[in-house]
Design a protein around this motif. Sequence first.
Motif, PDB file in Angstrom:
ATOM      1  N   ARG A  57      28.111 -16.095  44.575  1.00 40.27           N
ATOM      2  CA  ARG A  57      26.967 -15.243  44.247  1.00 40.27           C
ATOM      3  C   ARG A  57      26.008 -15.984  43.299  1.00 40.27           C
ATOM      4  O   ARG A  57      24.800 -15.971  43.480  1.00 40.27           O
ATOM      5  CB  ARG A  57      27.456 -13.937  43.628  1.00 40.27           C
ATOM      6  CG  ARG A  57      26.405 -12.877  43.460  1.00 40.27           C
ATOM      7  CD  ARG A  57      26.921 -11.505  43.036  1.00 40.27           C
ATOM      8  NE  ARG A  57      28.194 -11.462  42.323  1.00 40.27           N
ATOM      9  CZ  ARG A  57      29.396 -11.286  42.897  1.00 40.27           C
ATOM     10  NH1 ARG A  57      29.499 -11.139  44.196  1.00 40.27           N
ATOM     11  NH2 ARG A  57      30.499 -11.269  42.174  1.00 40.27           N
ATOM     12  N   GLU A  58      26.569 -16.652  42.280  1.00 43.34           N
ATOM     13  CA  GLU A  58      25.758 -17.387  41.317  1.00 43.34           C
ATOM     14  C   GLU A  58      24.966 -18.505  41.994  1.00 43.34           C
ATOM     15  O   GLU A  58      23.815 -18.771  41.647  1.00 43.34           O
ATOM     16  CB  GLU A  58      26.673 -17.973  40.235  1.00 43.34           C
ATOM     17  CG  GLU A  58      25.932 -18.567  39.065  1.00 43.34           C
ATOM     18  CD  GLU A  58      26.892 -18.995  37.970  1.00 43.34           C
ATOM     19  OE1 GLU A  58      26.830 -20.182  37.589  1.00 43.34           O
ATOM     20  OE2 GLU A  58      27.696 -18.149  37.522  1.00 43.34           O
ATOM     21  N   ALA A  59      25.576 -19.147  42.986  1.00 42.66           N
ATOM     22  CA  ALA A  59      24.914 -20.234  43.720  1.00 42.66           C
ATOM     23  C   ALA A  59      24.062 -19.711  44.872  1.00 42.66           C
ATOM     24  O   ALA A  59      23.490 -20.503  45.616  1.00 42.66           O
ATOM     25  CB  ALA A  59      25.956 -21.213  44.247  1.00 42.66           C
ATOM     26  N   LYS A  60      24.006 -18.393  45.010  1.00 45.75           N
ATOM     27  CA  LYS A  60      23.254 -17.749  46.086  1.00 45.75           C
ATOM     28  C   LYS A  60      23.738 -18.196  47.471  1.00 45.75           C
ATOM     29  O   LYS A  60      22.946 -18.418  48.384  1.00 45.75           O
ATOM     30  CB  LYS A  60      21.757 -17.967  45.917  1.00 45.75           C
ATOM     31  CG  LYS A  60      21.192 -17.349  44.646  1.00 45.75           C
ATOM     32  CD  LYS A  60      19.701 -17.513  44.568  1.00 45.75           C
ATOM     33  CE  LYS A  60      19.041 -16.957  43.347  1.00 45.75           C
ATOM     34  NZ  LYS A  60      19.696 -16.265  42.348  1.00 45.75           N
ATOM     35  N   LEU A  61      25.058 -18.299  47.605  1.00 47.70           N
ATOM     36  CA  LEU A  61      25.682 -18.679  48.871  1.00 47.70           C
ATOM     37  C   LEU A  61      26.361 -17.464  49.486  1.00 47.70           C
ATOM     38  O   LEU A  61      26.925 -16.638  48.768  1.00 47.70           O
ATOM     39  CB  LEU A  61      26.737 -19.772  48.644  1.00 47.70           C
ATOM     40  CG  LEU A  61      26.224 -21.119  48.164  1.00 47.70           C
ATOM     41  CD1 LEU A  61      27.391 -22.027  47.796  1.00 47.70           C
ATOM     42  CD2 LEU A  61      25.368 -21.763  49.243  1.00 47.70           C
ATOM     43  N   PRO A  62      26.349 -17.371  50.803  1.00 44.97           N
ATOM     44  CA  PRO A  62      27.090 -16.283  51.451  1.00 44.97           C
ATOM     45  C   PRO A  62      28.595 -16.536  51.307  1.00 44.97           C
ATOM     46  O   PRO A  62      29.036 -17.680  51.200  1.00 44.97           O
ATOM     47  CB  PRO A  62      26.655 -16.358  52.915  1.00 44.97           C
ATOM     48  CG  PRO A  62      26.217 -17.777  53.099  1.00 44.97           C
ATOM     49  CD  PRO A  62      25.678 -18.232  51.770  1.00 44.97           C
ATOM     50  N   ALA A 116      37.654  -7.680  49.093  1.00 41.43           N
ATOM     51  CA  ALA A 116      36.489  -8.459  49.519  1.00 41.43           C
ATOM     52  C   ALA A 116      35.192  -7.673  49.321  1.00 41.43           C
ATOM     53  O   ALA A 116      34.201  -8.207  48.823  1.00 41.43           O
ATOM     54  CB  ALA A 116      36.643  -8.868  50.982  1.00 41.43           C
ATOM     55  N   VAL A 117      35.214  -6.408  49.698  1.00 42.25           N
ATOM     56  CA  VAL A 117      34.020  -5.556  49.551  1.00 42.25           C
ATOM     57  C   VAL A 117      33.675  -5.390  48.071  1.00 42.25           C
ATOM     58  O   VAL A 117      32.522  -5.529  47.669  1.00 42.25           O
ATOM     59  CB  VAL A 117      34.233  -4.193  50.250  1.00 42.25           C
ATOM     60  CG1 VAL A 117      33.130  -3.205  49.885  1.00 42.25           C
ATOM     61  CG2 VAL A 117      34.303  -4.396  51.764  1.00 42.25           C
ATOM     62  N   ASP A 118      34.675  -5.125  47.252  1.00 41.95           N
ATOM     63  CA  ASP A 118      34.431  -4.961  45.817  1.00 41.95           C
ATOM     64  C   ASP A 118      33.920  -6.240  45.164  1.00 41.95           C
ATOM     65  O   ASP A 118      33.134  -6.194  44.217  1.00 41.95           O
ATOM     66  CB  ASP A 118      35.698  -4.487  45.110  1.00 41.95           C
ATOM     67  CG  ASP A 118      36.040  -3.040  45.432  1.00 41.95           C
ATOM     68  OD1 ASP A 118      35.155  -2.304  45.936  1.00 41.95           O
ATOM     69  OD2 ASP A 118      37.202  -2.647  45.197  1.00 41.95           O
ATOM     70  N   ALA A 119      34.359  -7.391  45.673  1.00 42.85           N
ATOM     71  CA  ALA A 119      33.931  -8.679  45.118  1.00 42.85           C
ATOM     72  C   ALA A 119      32.542  -9.081  45.604  1.00 42.85           C
ATOM     73  O   ALA A 119      31.957 -10.026  45.081  1.00 42.85           O
ATOM     74  CB  ALA A 119      34.934  -9.766  45.477  1.00 42.85           C
ATOM     75  N   GLY A 120      32.018  -8.382  46.624  1.00 39.81           N
ATOM     76  CA  GLY A 120      30.673  -8.677  47.106  1.00 39.81           C
ATOM     77  C   GLY A 120      30.609  -9.710  48.214  1.00 39.81           C
ATOM     78  O   GLY A 120      29.630 -10.453  48.317  1.00 39.81           O
ATOM     79  N   THR A 121      31.617  -9.755  49.064  1.00 40.09           N
ATOM     80  CA  THR A 121      31.579 -10.688  50.184  1.00 40.09           C
ATOM     81  C   THR A 121      30.373 -10.400  51.083  1.00 40.09           C
ATOM     82  O   THR A 121      29.851  -9.285  51.099  1.00 40.09           O
ATOM     83  CB  THR A 121      32.891 -10.608  51.006  1.00 40.09           C
ATOM     84  OG1 THR A 121      32.927 -11.712  51.907  1.00 40.09           O
ATOM     85  CG2 THR A 121      32.994  -9.319  51.787  1.00 40.09           C
ATOM     86  N   SER A 122      29.950 -11.403  51.817  1.00 40.58           N
ATOM     87  CA  SER A 122      28.856 -11.221  52.776  1.00 40.58           C
ATOM     88  C   SER A 122      29.382 -10.724  54.119  1.00 40.58           C
ATOM     89  O   SER A 122      28.685 -10.025  54.840  1.00 40.58           O
ATOM     90  CB  SER A 122      28.138 -12.556  53.015  1.00 40.58           C
ATOM     91  OG  SER A 122      27.692 -13.103  51.796  1.00 40.58           O
TER      92      SER A 122
END
Length: 170
Positions: free
Chosen positions: A11-16, A30-36
Amino acid sequence: AIYRAIADAAREAKLPLSTHTSTVADVAEAVDAGTSSVEHGAMSGELPDALISKMKEKGIAYTPTLSVMDSMKAIADLKTEPFERTLVLQVGPAPMLASSKALILSPKFGPMAMGLGQMAKYLDTARRNLTRAHQAGVIIVAGTAICLLPAGLRFSGRKPDAAAGAEATA
């Protein structure tokens, strides 16, 4: 903690972030962690409506890979048809496909087939999860998991490794 750190770094690196899952707990983490995207989903359990809603709200894509489970079920039934599909023939080296078929039809494959046979019971659950996610408006992506080869087959580049049980050809 490790997965969360990976998710935070992505997320910090703006990567999926694409996350391979197999249980409801995996999908929830995964959903809670913000996966793409969620790959495979929950094969062994029904996704709760609230979790499917979160996936939709967060724009998380779902790649159910049902073709993998369907192929594993066919292979467990000692059918080689998955190795004769058009897309497989286009990307699979002929020696690898031939050695995979030979392994499936050999007597030593029996114990491996029993393990793959467990996939059949998960296929219906995975189909229901896909249907419910689609009906809820979750982004659905078509995909596969090419790394899932019959046990014992390992490859380096396009040439099968004879030491691992596949025929090596020049």
